[in-house]
Design a protein around this motif. Structure first.
Motif, PDB file in Angstrom:
ATOM      1  N   UNK A  44       0.882  -1.174   0.000  1.00 52.97           N
ATOM      2  CA  UNK A  44       0.000   0.000   0.000  1.00 52.97           C
ATOM      3  C   UNK A  44       0.916   1.219   0.000  1.00 52.97           C
ATOM      4  N   UNK A  45       0.650   2.183  -0.863  1.00 55.94           N
ATOM      5  CA  UNK A  45       1.493   3.378  -0.936  1.00 55.94           C
ATOM      6  C   UNK A  45       2.952   2.972  -1.087  1.00 55.94           C
ATOM      7  N   UNK A  46       3.828   3.597  -0.271  1.00 61.67           N
ATOM      8  CA  UNK A  46       5.243   3.221  -0.342  1.00 61.67           C
ATOM      9  C   UNK A  46       5.663   2.429   0.899  1.00 61.67           C
ATOM     10  N   UNK A  47       4.709   1.647   1.414  1.00 65.73           N
ATOM     11  CA  UNK A  47       5.016   0.787   2.564  1.00 65.73           C
ATOM     12  C   UNK A  47       6.037  -0.274   2.212  1.00 65.73           C
ATOM     13  N   UNK A  48       5.925  -0.822   1.009  1.00 63.14           N
ATOM     14  CA  UNK A  48       6.859  -1.867   0.561  1.00 63.14           C
ATOM     15  C   UNK A  48       7.835  -1.257  -0.456  1.00 63.14           C
ATOM     16  N   UNK A  49       7.286  -0.761  -1.569  1.00 63.27           N
ATOM     17  CA  UNK A  49       8.139  -0.248  -2.640  1.00 63.27           C
ATOM     18  C   UNK A  49       8.635   1.152  -2.272  1.00 63.27           C
ATOM     19  N   UNK A  50       9.936   1.256  -2.078  1.00 61.18           N
ATOM     20  CA  UNK A  50      10.520   2.523  -1.604  1.00 61.18           C
ATOM     21  C   UNK A  50      10.843   2.433  -0.122  1.00 61.18           C
ATOM     22  N   UNK A  51       9.926   1.862   0.647  1.00 65.09           N
ATOM     23  CA  UNK A  51      10.123   1.768   2.091  1.00 65.09           C
ATOM     24  C   UNK A  51      11.009   0.601   2.501  1.00 65.09           C
ATOM     25  N   UNK A  52      10.780  -0.550   1.849  1.00 61.16           N
ATOM     26  CA  UNK A  52      11.596  -1.739   2.137  1.00 61.16           C
ATOM     27  C   UNK A  52      12.408  -2.115   0.892  1.00 61.16           C
ATOM     28  N   UNK A  53      11.681  -2.206  -0.211  1.00 61.27           N
ATOM     29  CA  UNK A  53      12.272  -2.732  -1.442  1.00 61.27           C
ATOM     30  C   UNK A  53      12.692  -1.593  -2.374  1.00 61.27           C
ATOM     31  N   UNK A  54      13.975  -1.570  -2.731  1.00 59.80           N
ATOM     32  CA  UNK A  54      14.430  -0.579  -3.714  1.00 59.80           C
ATOM     33  C   UNK A  54      14.991  -1.277  -4.958  1.00 59.80           C
ATOM     34  N   UNK A  55      15.149  -2.593  -4.871  1.00 56.50           N
ATOM     35  CA  UNK A  55      15.672  -3.348  -6.017  1.00 56.50           C
ATOM     36  C   UNK A  55      17.194  -3.445  -5.934  1.00 56.50           C
ATOM     37  N   UNK A  56      17.690  -4.552  -6.498  1.00 60.76           N
ATOM     38  CA  UNK A  56      19.129  -4.841  -6.376  1.00 60.76           C
ATOM     39  C   UNK A  56      20.011  -3.809  -7.065  1.00 60.76           C
ATOM     40  N   UNK A  57      19.475  -3.147  -8.107  1.00 62.08           N
ATOM     41  CA  UNK A  57      20.307  -2.210  -8.867  1.00 62.08           C
ATOM     42  C   UNK A  57      20.212  -0.779  -8.350  1.00 62.08           C
ATOM     43  N   UNK A  58      19.533  -0.583  -7.240  1.00 58.58           N
ATOM     44  CA  UNK A  58      19.339   0.775  -6.724  1.00 58.58           C
ATOM     45  C   UNK A  58      20.648   1.361  -6.201  1.00 58.58           C
ATOM     46  N   UNK A  59      20.742   2.694  -6.297  1.00 57.88           N
ATOM     47  CA  UNK A  59      21.901   3.387  -5.701  1.00 57.88           C
ATOM     48  C   UNK A  59      21.743   3.452  -4.181  1.00 57.88           C
ATOM     49  N   UNK A  60      20.528   3.210  -3.692  1.00 56.33           N
ATOM     50  CA  UNK A  60      20.306   3.202  -2.239  1.00 56.33           C
ATOM     51  C   UNK A  60      20.909   1.907  -1.697  1.00 56.33           C
ATOM     52  N   UNK A  86      16.849  -5.023  -0.595  1.00 57.42           N
ATOM     53  CA  UNK A  86      16.173  -4.560   0.622  1.00 57.42           C
ATOM     54  C   UNK A  86      17.040  -3.510   1.311  1.00 57.42           C
ATOM     55  N   UNK A  87      16.427  -2.358   1.636  1.00 56.42           N
ATOM     56  CA  UNK A  87      17.183  -1.220   2.178  1.00 56.42           C
ATOM     57  C   UNK A  87      17.969  -1.612   3.428  1.00 56.42           C
ATOM     58  N   UNK A  88      19.252  -1.245   3.436  1.00 57.00           N
ATOM     59  CA  UNK A  88      20.098  -1.561   4.597  1.00 57.00           C
ATOM     60  C   UNK A  88      19.749  -0.678   5.794  1.00 57.00           C
ATOM     61  N   UNK A  89      19.444   0.609   5.540  1.00 56.52           N
ATOM     62  CA  UNK A  89      19.185   1.516   6.668  1.00 56.52           C
ATOM     63  C   UNK A  89      17.919   1.084   7.417  1.00 56.52           C
ATOM     64  N   UNK A  90      16.912   0.687   6.673  1.00 55.27           N
ATOM     65  CA  UNK A  90      15.640   0.265   7.273  1.00 55.27           C
ATOM     66  C   UNK A  90      15.843  -1.034   8.068  1.00 55.27           C
ATOM     67  N   UNK A  91      16.591  -1.957   7.489  1.00 53.94           N
ATOM     68  CA  UNK A  91      16.847  -3.235   8.190  1.00 53.94           C
ATOM     69  C   UNK A  91      17.567  -2.975   9.508  1.00 53.94           C
ATOM     70  N   UNK A  92      18.591  -2.125   9.484  1.00 54.89           N
ATOM     71  CA  UNK A  92      19.357  -1.860  10.716  1.00 54.89           C
ATOM     72  C   UNK A  92      18.442  -1.249  11.782  1.00 54.89           C
ATOM     73  N   UNK A  93      17.590  -0.329  11.369  1.00 53.56           N
ATOM     74  CA  UNK A  93      16.705   0.326  12.349  1.00 53.56           C
ATOM     75  C   UNK A  93      15.703  -0.672  12.922  1.00 53.56           C
ATOM     76  N   UNK A  94      15.155  -1.536  12.073  1.00 52.27           N
ATOM     77  CA  UNK A  94      14.127  -2.473  12.546  1.00 52.27           C
ATOM     78  C   UNK A  94      14.716  -3.569  13.425  1.00 52.27           C
ATOM     79  N   UNK A  95      15.963  -3.954  13.146  1.00 56.35           N
ATOM     80  CA  UNK A  95      16.596  -4.997  13.975  1.00 56.35           C
ATOM     81  C   UNK A  95      16.615  -4.577  15.440  1.00 56.35           C
ATOM     82  N   UNK A 110       8.460  -7.548  -5.299  1.00 59.80           N
ATOM     83  CA  UNK A 110       8.618  -7.974  -3.899  1.00 59.80           C
ATOM     84  C   UNK A 110       7.546  -9.025  -3.661  1.00 59.80           C
ATOM     85  N   UNK A 111       7.972 -10.276  -3.646  1.00 54.68           N
ATOM     86  CA  UNK A 111       7.025 -11.379  -3.448  1.00 54.68           C
ATOM     87  C   UNK A 111       7.443 -12.213  -2.251  1.00 54.68           C
TER      88      UNK A 111
END
Ligand code: AHR
Length: 536
Positions: free
Chosen positions: A77-93, A99-108, A146-147
């Protein structure tokens, strides 16, 4: 829980969420009385700023506060998954397998016990097959990049358990059964082999299974009896082949209805025969200050503060109502009440797409989160699961992102401060909460809960609801050996203070310690604040 109370009647407009679309008991009462009047214990009249005298009774422990009440909800829904968690393997993020590293570190750091996925209403239209394998099949507005395998990777990266909500609305029991087979079967099974071919030979763990979502509404507009029949089939045939721990199955319960769903399900559960069972019954309860969502999430006044933070009182009331129905059929409380959608639902951030349910997150959300967790903890014998809506960028989020930027919200900090309450044992406190009144709304002035963690350490969480005055707590610790208390406090310049990408630490916890003298802990906390102290 609270002693020396006068029972007052608090009158305020009824709370309604999306889950309250159906004519609800609460709404009908409110219509007939024009106001919803909730009888709740509040303090006897005393000087507004008098110290709050609290007594902790460590000799009478309560139920274990299941860590699963700190669960999260991540919907497509919105950018809950796409942008929020998933940016894709080729992203500069910076990302790990997309899967975003900054988000994973914060959630851990939150030790999230479980994440409910893929919805919500989305789950009852989700075709899992489009989201696995090398060729993803997009749907309108859903790339399906993101499946299942990406979600399980995310769950593993943050160290959480999977709460999978299967499609009972538009899907079949066979499709749901095959999805579980794909996730959990060994590789000598055809679907287990397909998972292995997709790069994941080891079966996944599915800890919790949702049997539909809001089936009385967006999940198929089913009558209670129709849902019971569907739910029984799904419960029976959707098998987990990797049952390292028994999977908990959660049936769809009320979202503010008059109780007929819960009654029908619990009645069927009591008389169950054959292979079906459930371990949980859901409740969806959003804090809105009145439906439709209209309260601004930033730039609001004291009236809007009180209008929202009163809603946990109504949630407590709803939990009592629905628990009583469950008690009729299940006095031993085998079936948990799973509040698997809760949190603030506010007006969308101006300029955002309203469908994305984007809202800011302020100190008001922090107070709301603490009060709501306290309600769950007080009902720990029955409420053993809860999922805040939602994890990232949607509704009352832990984290907000914008491209490569990320900010932790005040709600995130509350969840972090409450980590010691995960699987801790409830310890009763008695106190006179006093009252805080503004603009025709009367609330308790303070709240507090305590628990003993598995290592034996006592923790006390105090919330000062009053946004204008500090509060002093004098806590009698009879029979507890402690010389001081140390922890963190979360306060803010204003109740509508928020963290932004440019100023991410406006609302951030600060260390706080307090002395214990003569068996009493004395601590003064800021207006509209949340404090967590561990006794040492
Ligand atoms: O959390 C947003 C939506 O609210 C969910 O999809 C639905 O279950 C509820 O109505």
């Amino acid at each position: 829980m609270i002693s020396r109370l006068s029972l007052r009647t608090i009158c305020s407009p009824p709370s309604r969420g999306p889950a309250f679309r159906r004519s609800s008991l609460l709404t009908r009462v409110a219509r007939s009385a024009l106001l919803l009047c909730i009888a709740m214990p509040v303090g006897v009249a005393h000087a507004a700023n008098a110290p709050v005298q609290v007594t902790l009774d460590a000799s009478k422990p309560g139920a274990v506060i299941d860590r699963n009440i700190f669960g999260q909800f991540a919907e497509h829904l919105g950018s809950g998954i796409y942008g929020g968690i998933w940016v894709g393997k080729d992203s500069a993020i910076p990302n790990t397998r997309g899967i975003r590293k900054d988000v994973v570190a914060a959630l851990k750091a939150l030790k999230v016990p479980n994440v409910r996925w893929p919805g919500g209403c989305f789950a009852d239209q989700y075709d899992w097959r489009r989201g696995v394998g090398p060729e993803r099949k997009p749907a309108v507005g859903e790339p399906n990049s993101f499946g299942t395998d990406e979600f399980m990777d995310f769950a593993q990266q943050i160290g959480t358990e999977a709460y999978i909500s299967v499609n009972l609305g538009s899907g079949t029991a066979q499709e749901a059964a095959e999805w579980l087979e794909y996730m959990t079967a060994p590789i000598d099974d055809a679907l287990g082999a397909e998972r292995a071919k997709n790069g994941h030979p080891a079966p996944y763990k599915v800890a919790i299974l949702g049997l539909g979502n809001e089936s009385w509404g967006c999940g198929g507009s089913m009558s209670p009896d129709f849902y019971v029949n569907e739910m029984r089939r799904f419960s029976q045939f959707v098998r987990n082949y990797n049952a390292v721990q028994p999977m908990k199955r959660v049936a769809v319960g009320e979202g503010g209805g008059e109780g007929s769903y819960n009654d029908a399900i619990m009645k069927a559960w009591k008389g169950r025969s054959g292979g079906w069972d459930i371990e949980g019954l859901s409740l969806h309860f959003y804090a809105t200050g009145g439906w439709p969502p209209h309260l601004p999430s930033a730039g609001f006044d004291e009236k809007d503060y009180a209008a929202l933070v009163k809603d946990p009182i109504a949630m407590d009331d709803a939990i009592k109502t629905y628990s009583a129905i469950m008690d009729k059929y299940d006095p031993e409380k085998k079936v948990a009440l799973a509040v698997d959608e809760w949190g603030a639902w506010l007006a969308p951030t101006p300029g955002s797409n309203p469908a994305g349910l984007v809202q800011q997150n302020s100190q008001r959300d922090a107070v709301l989160a603490a009060l709501s967790i306290n309600v769950f903890a007080r009902h720990a014998d029955r409420v053993r699961m809860a999922n805040i809506a939602q994890m990232i960028n949607v509704l009352q989020a832990m984290i907000l992102t914008d491209k490569d930027k990320m900010v932790l919200t005040p709600t995130y900090h509350v969840f972090h401060m409450y980590v010691p309450f995960q699987d801790a044992t409830f310890v009763p406190l008695t106190f006179d909460s006093g009252t805080y009144a503004t603009n025709g709304i009367t609330l308790p002035r303070v709240d507090a809960i305590a628990a003993r963690d598995k290592a034996g350490k006592l923790w006390i969480a105090v919330t000062n609801i009053d946004p204008k005055s500090p509060a002093t707590f004098i806590i009698s610790l009879a029979g507890v050996k402690a010389i001081k208390a140390a922890g963190q406090t979360l306060a803010a310049p204003k109740v509508d203070s928020v963290n932004s990408f440019d100023a991410p630490n406006i609302v951030a916890p600060k260390p706080l310690s307090a002395r214990v003298a003569g068996g009493k802990l004395t601590v003064t906390v800021a207006p509209a604040s949340v404090t967590m102290l561990g006794l040492e």
